[in-house]
Design a protein around this motif. Structure first.
Motif, short mmCIF file in Angstrom:
data_model
loop_
_atom_site.label_atom_id
_atom_site.label_comp_id
_atom_site.label_asym_id
_atom_site.label_seq_id
_atom_site.Cartn_x
_atom_site.Cartn_y
_atom_site.Cartn_z
N CYS A 53 -30.10 -20.81 24.77
CA CYS A 53 -30.93 -21.98 25.01
C CYS A 53 -30.52 -23.16 24.13
O CYS A 53 -30.22 -23.00 22.95
N LYS A 56 -35.08 -27.94 23.73
CA LYS A 56 -35.95 -28.35 24.85
C LYS A 56 -35.70 -27.58 26.15
O LYS A 56 -36.32 -27.85 27.15
N GLN A 57 -34.77 -26.63 26.17
CA GLN A 57 -34.50 -25.84 27.37
C GLN A 57 -35.38 -24.61 27.35
O GLN A 57 -35.45 -23.91 26.34
N GLU A 58 -36.06 -24.32 28.46
CA GLU A 58 -36.98 -23.19 28.52
C GLU A 58 -36.67 -22.20 29.64
O GLU A 58 -37.22 -21.11 29.66
N THR A 59 -35.82 -22.58 30.59
CA THR A 59 -35.53 -21.68 31.70
C THR A 59 -34.03 -21.41 31.78
O THR A 59 -33.21 -22.21 31.32
N ASN A 63 -32.81 -16.85 23.96
CA ASN A 63 -32.78 -17.39 22.60
C ASN A 63 -31.65 -16.74 21.81
O ASN A 63 -31.22 -15.62 22.08
#
Length: 97
Positions: A53, A56-59, A63
């Motif tokens: 990731c 600000k990236q969540e999809t 991690n």
């Protein structure tokens, strides 16, 4: 007079018979149905290896700690307030227990 009395008795008998008829009616099962919601093209799950990731990236990412044990290590407890309010580093395990 007898006609009114007979009408009243017939109405009373019909009123008593209705609950018995209602008890023999078929049982209705209320079932929730699945809801399908379309995902925008850029957020659809990807197949294969996921990239690490970015901020600000969540999809469609993983991690860095889960991928290769580098970066920020997640703690094993709730520190009592959001991470954005905490400036000092926190221990991995809960210091209170």
């Amino acid at each position: 007079m007898n006609k009114i009395l007979l009408t009243g008795v017939a109405t009373a008998i019909a009123g008593l018979a209705m609950p018995a008829a209602a008890q023999t009616a078929p049982k209705i099962d209320y079932v929730r149905q699945e809801m399908v919601q379309q995902v925008p093209q850029g957020e659809q799950p990807v197949s294969g290896d996921l990239p690490i990731c970015k901020p600000k990236q969540e999809t469609n990412c993983i991690n860095s700690w889960e991928a290769n044990k580098t970066g920020n290590r997640p703690i094993n407890y709730w520190p009592g307030r959001p991470a954005s309010e905490i400036k000092e580093p926190l221990p991995l395990d809960d210091p209170n227990g």
